[in-house]
Motif scaffolding. Structure first.
Motif, PDB file in Angstrom:
ATOM      1  N   ASP A  83       0.858  -1.184   0.000  1.00  0.00           N
ATOM      2  CA  ASP A  83       0.000   0.000   0.000  1.00  0.00           C
ATOM      3  C   ASP A  83       0.893   1.232   0.000  1.00  0.00           C
ATOM      4  O   ASP A  83       1.728   1.415   0.895  1.00  0.00           O
ATOM      5  CB  ASP A  83      -0.898  -0.013   1.248  1.00  0.00           C
ATOM      6  N   THR A  85      -0.218   4.315   0.184  1.00  0.00           N
ATOM      7  CA  THR A  85      -0.881   5.433   0.842  1.00  0.00           C
ATOM      8  C   THR A  85      -0.023   5.933   1.999  1.00  0.00           C
ATOM      9  O   THR A  85       0.359   5.145   2.874  1.00  0.00           O
ATOM     10  CB  THR A  85      -2.258   5.009   1.385  1.00  0.00           C
ATOM     11  N   GLN A  91       1.500  12.156   6.182  1.00  0.00           N
ATOM     12  CA  GLN A  91       0.610  13.180   5.654  1.00  0.00           C
ATOM     13  C   GLN A  91       0.779  14.490   6.416  1.00  0.00           C
ATOM     14  O   GLN A  91       0.682  15.571   5.829  1.00  0.00           O
ATOM     15  CB  GLN A  91      -0.837  12.702   5.727  1.00  0.00           C
TER      16      GLN A  91
END
Length: 441
Positions: A83, A85, A91
């Protein structure tokens, strides 16, 4: 007018710090009180201290003894499923870089490119955000819980979306700090790395490039020979960012048949700096380092030959990440321009040739970003990412250059003048696929 611009940038930087403190407090990834305290320390410092021109001439790196093993960021914990992400903490750091790029870096880009230097308030804003410590382990007062190439790539992408030249200048310091954290001995970390976590981190640069055609970082002309507990360095390093102000360099040299990294302090006898203007990344203020009989102690040999190879690969990936950011800036700009610019009574984006070009830019950018993130993810898992890094390097040299050129072409005459950013982005993207060193993830 210059004074007004300076105040505007300073005010924006302080507002970023205040906003990020509020934002960071709400992130689930910062529930750990130790992580939260370190992040708030750097954000709060940026909000209350303002911007100060940092002069670094004459700093003395006193040798310090250390006991035990060197500190290293922990390996990244592998995800259960593949993944790409970003995690919540990634973030958050990406958001720090994005706001810095949008509100401080981008407004200063044209001036920085023209003057071949980054305004002091922009440098200070980046230092106050603590981005140069993303590769330094927490136990050494850094902000890295894990060594993460993905985090480094995300930060470089966002900063280069603001301006690649400024991103190169302000993250050159991070490259040296990350190299010391990743490859340094306990003594080297105690002597040099602690300076980066203080109130006035030193200007520094990772110098691998040399002024020769088809430069190969594994066939170096800069050499080092051992003499009585010292290493004597001779050679020339090219396109070193901020070399005139830098206090510390990590240079590559051929020593006893192996390519190695060596720590060199500024002001040492035999070291000279010569201006070396480049076509792109001009805000980085590139210069050449001339090493003529420069003597450093054996203890300043950094890492192993394998560490040098690792640094070359990670630097190439870092340039690819920067190219992703600048390519995104091109896409953002031309997407709006072709809808607003009209010819023969309609937006030029209605023409197939124009629309297809913008679509192709988006397609090539998406492919490049995927390869960069995949390579960084493999590095974080401890897998061999050599093939992916080579792919990213090739894509940057071929397609990022085309993206820059297409951005200029789509704007017609506007793309050729400095009133628009496209001509600068084109020049920067030309270099991203050939430059070595300087940046590191």
């Amino acid at each position: 007018m210059a004074s007004s611009d300076t105040m505007t940038l300073a005010d924006k930087g302080q507002r970023i710090g205040l906003r990020l403190i509020a934002k960071a407090g709400a992130l689930p990834g910062l529930k750990d009180k130790d992580v939260r305290a370190r992040v708030e320390k750097y954000l709060y410092k940026g909000a209350v201290t303002g911007f100060k021109a940092q002069t670094a001439a004459g700093r003395t790196f006193a040798k310090k003894k250390a006991s035990g093993d060197p500190a290293r960021p922990a390996p990244t914990k592998p995800k259960k499923a593949f993944d790409l992400t970003p995690t919540e903490d990634q973030q958050m750091i990406q958001g720090v870089a994005r706001e810095l790029a949008e509100e401080v870096v981008r407004p200063a880009a044209a001036r920085a490119d023209a003057e071949r230097t980054v305004p002091a308030e922009v440098r200070a804003a980046a230092a106050d955000m603590g981005l140069h410590l993303i590769g330094v382990p927490a136990e050494l007062e850094g902000i890295a819980e894990e060594r993460s190439a993905v985090t480094g790539a995300l930060v470089l992408e966002e900063l280069a979306r603001g301006d690649m030249g400024i991103a190169t200048a302000i993250m050159a310091r991070s490259a040296v700090a990350t190299a010391l954290a990743s490859y340094g001995s306990a003594e080297q970390q105690a002597t040099y790395l602690t300076e980066f976590t203080g109130e006035n981190p030193p200007a520094a640069a990772l110098a691998l490039q040399e002024p020769q055609v088809l430069f190969d970082p594994f066939a170096l002309r800069t050499t080092g020979r051992r003499e009585g507990g010292q290493i004597v360095l001779d050679g020339v390093k090219a396109l070193v960012p901020g070399a005139e102000e830098a206090e510390l360099f990590v240079v590559s040299a051929e020593i006893e048949g192996e390519s190695r990294l060596v720590i060199v302090t500024s002001g040492i006898e035999g070291l000279q700096v010569e201006d070396d203007p480049a076509m792109g990344v001009r805000a980085a203020g590139t210069a050449r380092l001339h090493l003529e009989g420069v003597r450093v102690p054996d203890s300043d040999l950094l890492g192993t030959a394998e560490d040098h190879r690792d640094a070359v690969r990670r630097a190439r990936l870092a340039w690819a990440a920067a190219a992703v950011g600048t390519s995104q800036a091109v896409l953002d700009q031309v997407s709006e321009y072709v809808k607003e610019r009209k010819a023969f009574g309609e937006p030029i984006g209605y023409r197939q040739a124009v629309a297809f070009t913008v679509s192709d830019i988006a397609i090539e950018l998406a492919g490049l970003r995927l390869v960069v993130w995949k390579a960084a993810s493999r590095l974080d898992r401890g897998d061999d990412a050599g093939a992916e890094i080579a792919q990213a390097r090739s894509l940057v040299a071929r397609h990022a250059t085309w993206i820059g050129s297409s951005g200029v072409q789509l704007l017609g005459g506007h793309g050729f003048v400095k009133e628009f950013d496209n001509e600068r982005w084109y020049r920067d993207l030309r270099g991203a696929g050939v430059l070595e060193g300087t940046l590191l993830v």
